[in-house]
Enzyme design. Sequence first.
Site, PDB file in Angstrom:
ATOM      1  N   ASP A  82      47.820 -55.201 -24.642  1.00 47.09           N
ATOM      2  CA  ASP A  82      48.685 -55.940 -25.565  1.00 47.09           C
ATOM      3  C   ASP A  82      50.147 -55.775 -25.164  1.00 47.09           C
ATOM      4  OD1 ASP A  82      46.439 -56.674 -27.107  1.00 47.09           O
ATOM      5  OD2 ASP A  82      46.617 -54.890 -28.353  1.00 47.09           O
ATOM      6  N   HIS A 142      45.348 -48.999 -31.878  1.00 50.00           N
ATOM      7  CA  HIS A 142      46.574 -49.407 -31.183  1.00 50.00           C
ATOM      8  C   HIS A 142      47.388 -50.413 -32.013  1.00 50.00           C
ATOM      9  CE1 HIS A 142      43.531 -52.330 -30.134  1.00 50.00           C
ATOM     10  NE2 HIS A 142      44.436 -53.129 -29.638  1.00 50.00           N
ATOM     11  N   ARG A 180      55.585 -59.242 -32.938  1.00 49.07           N
ATOM     12  CA  ARG A 180      57.038 -59.279 -33.119  1.00 49.07           C
ATOM     13  C   ARG A 180      57.723 -59.991 -31.954  1.00 49.07           C
ATOM     14  NH1 ARG A 180      57.799 -54.319 -32.973  1.00 49.07           N
ATOM     15  NH2 ARG A 180      57.154 -53.891 -35.073  1.00 49.07           N
TER      16      ARG A 180
END
Length: 123
Positions: free
Chosen positions: A60, A87, A96
Amino acid sequence: MRLALIAHDQLKDEMVEFVTKHAAALDDCELVTTGTTGKRITEETGLAVSRQASGPYGGDLQIGAMIANDAIDGVVFLRDPLTAQAHEPDISALLRVCDVKDVPLATNVASGELLVEGLLDSP
């Protein structure tokens, strides 16, 4: 067009179905995935992907870095909102950075359909 495809464990089957449905349009894209999601997509659809690490091992974050560097045009991230993820901070960072960089982000199949149709003009 470079798209990131990510799916939590409980939603990997749905991701494979989603990719299969849109295979013709997605075949014209550069696909970036997290580890296991990419493995399943390649094995079950034959589409080529650029696999990063699995999500819990930094995948990610790797995709988030690509977004921060303007190297991703859209993200389909089939998230499991009912299961805690070890995670989670990495997931939050990825979400974000999509907001900060104004990158389209779909977190379920319905919004994924709109993202693919909007970005790729597929039926």
